[in-house]
Write a protein that holds these residues in place. Structure first.
Motif, PDB file in Angstrom:
ATOM      1  N   ASN A  33       0.749  -1.256  -0.005  1.00 44.15           N
ATOM      2  CA  ASN A  33       0.046   0.083  -0.049  1.00 44.15           C
ATOM      3  C   ASN A  33       0.871   1.247  -0.073  1.00 44.15           C
ATOM      4  OD1 ASN A  33      -2.374  -1.499  -0.023  1.00 44.15           O
ATOM      5  ND2 ASN A  33      -2.628  -1.067   2.301  1.00 44.15           N
ATOM      6  N   CYS A  85       0.913  -6.511  -5.298  1.00 46.17           N
ATOM      7  CA  CYS A  85       0.128  -5.396  -5.542  1.00 46.17           C
ATOM      8  C   CYS A  85      -1.115  -5.517  -6.341  1.00 46.17           C
ATOM      9  CB  CYS A  85       1.212  -4.332  -6.066  1.00 46.17           C
ATOM     10  SG  CYS A  85       2.395  -3.883  -4.913  1.00 46.17           S
ATOM     11  N   GLU A  86      -1.310  -6.579  -6.735  1.00 45.20           N
ATOM     12  CA  GLU A  86      -2.315  -6.887  -7.966  1.00 45.20           C
ATOM     13  C   GLU A  86      -3.539  -6.189  -7.373  1.00 45.20           C
ATOM     14  OE1 GLU A  86      -3.556 -11.669  -6.727  1.00 45.20           O
ATOM     15  OE2 GLU A  86      -2.225 -11.087  -8.120  1.00 45.20           O
ATOM     16  N   LYS A  87      -4.005  -6.074  -6.307  1.00 41.23           N
ATOM     17  CA  LYS A  87      -5.358  -5.775  -5.808  1.00 41.23           C
ATOM     18  C   LYS A  87      -5.376  -4.020  -5.785  1.00 41.23           C
ATOM     19  CE  LYS A  87      -6.945  -9.698  -3.535  1.00 41.23           C
ATOM     20  NZ  LYS A  87      -7.048 -10.354  -2.433  1.00 41.23           N
ATOM     21  N   SER A  90      -3.575  -1.799 -11.704  1.00 41.86           N
ATOM     22  CA  SER A  90      -4.293  -2.245 -12.806  1.00 41.86           C
ATOM     23  C   SER A  90      -3.309  -1.887 -13.938  1.00 41.86           C
ATOM     24  CB  SER A  90      -5.860  -1.716 -13.101  1.00 41.86           C
ATOM     25  OG  SER A  90      -5.805  -0.309 -13.407  1.00 41.86           O
TER      26      SER A  90
END
Length: 178
Positions: A33, A85-87, A90
């Motif tokens: 984050n 960090c995929e969430k 994009s």
């Protein structure tokens, strides 16, 4: 994500070493984050602090003792970081054609309203990294790597990063393009 693992031996290494190490550290300290926030807001100091700490903890001087171009090692290192960090991001691309070339890494964050372009440079230990990171920023501008993002009216801000590495050290330059 458009990263390819070339063979089973490297896949095993990636799963057993790199992915586990980064996942546990990132989750424990919420680094994913912090890193995405820092990059998508143009926060050079926080981005530098995170990368520098990771270089000190996870990179050995022997890791970069290779005949392959040094940039390749650091590019893989950063790709490994972004696996957790995929969430948060994009449209993550590695060596994706845009403008007049192939920026090392690009992605969008915060519901596709912010874009990040990263150009990586590497030099031998002891090199002056400031001009090298500035050269990376100039490359992003000269080759119009932000062109695709500039065409999208949803993109409210675009940050270009030149990251220069030497051994376990780095310097990061940032420029707001939009």
């Amino acid at each position: 994500v458009y990263v390819r693992i070339p063979n089973l031996e490297i896949r095993k290494c990636f799963k057993n070493d790199i992915q586990k190490r980064f996942s546990s550290v990132f989750i424990k300290h919420n680094l994913h984050n912090k890193l995405v926030d820092a990059l998508s807001c143009g926060n050079q100091k926080e981005t530098y602090d995170i990368f520098f700490d990771m270089l000190q903890k996870y990179v050995s001087i022997r890791d970069t003792a290779t005949k392959a171009p040094l940039e390749n090692y650091y590019h893989g290192f950063i790709n490994g970081i972004f696996t957790s960090c995929e969430k948060l991001i994009s449209e993550y691309h590695s060596n994706y054609e845009t403008g007049n070339g192939y920026p090392d890494i690009t992605f969008k964050a915060e519901h596709n309203t912010k874009a990040v372009i990263i150009e990586i440079k590497a030099a031998p230990v002891g090199s002056d990294l400031i001009p090298l990171s500035e050269y990376a920023i100039a490359q992003i501008e000269d080759k119009h790597y932000a062109e695709l993002f500039l065409q999208n009216s949803m993109t409210q801000s675009i940050y270009a990063y030149g990251i220069a590495f030497a051994g376990k050290n780095c310097f990061i330059s940032v420029k707001k393009i939009k």
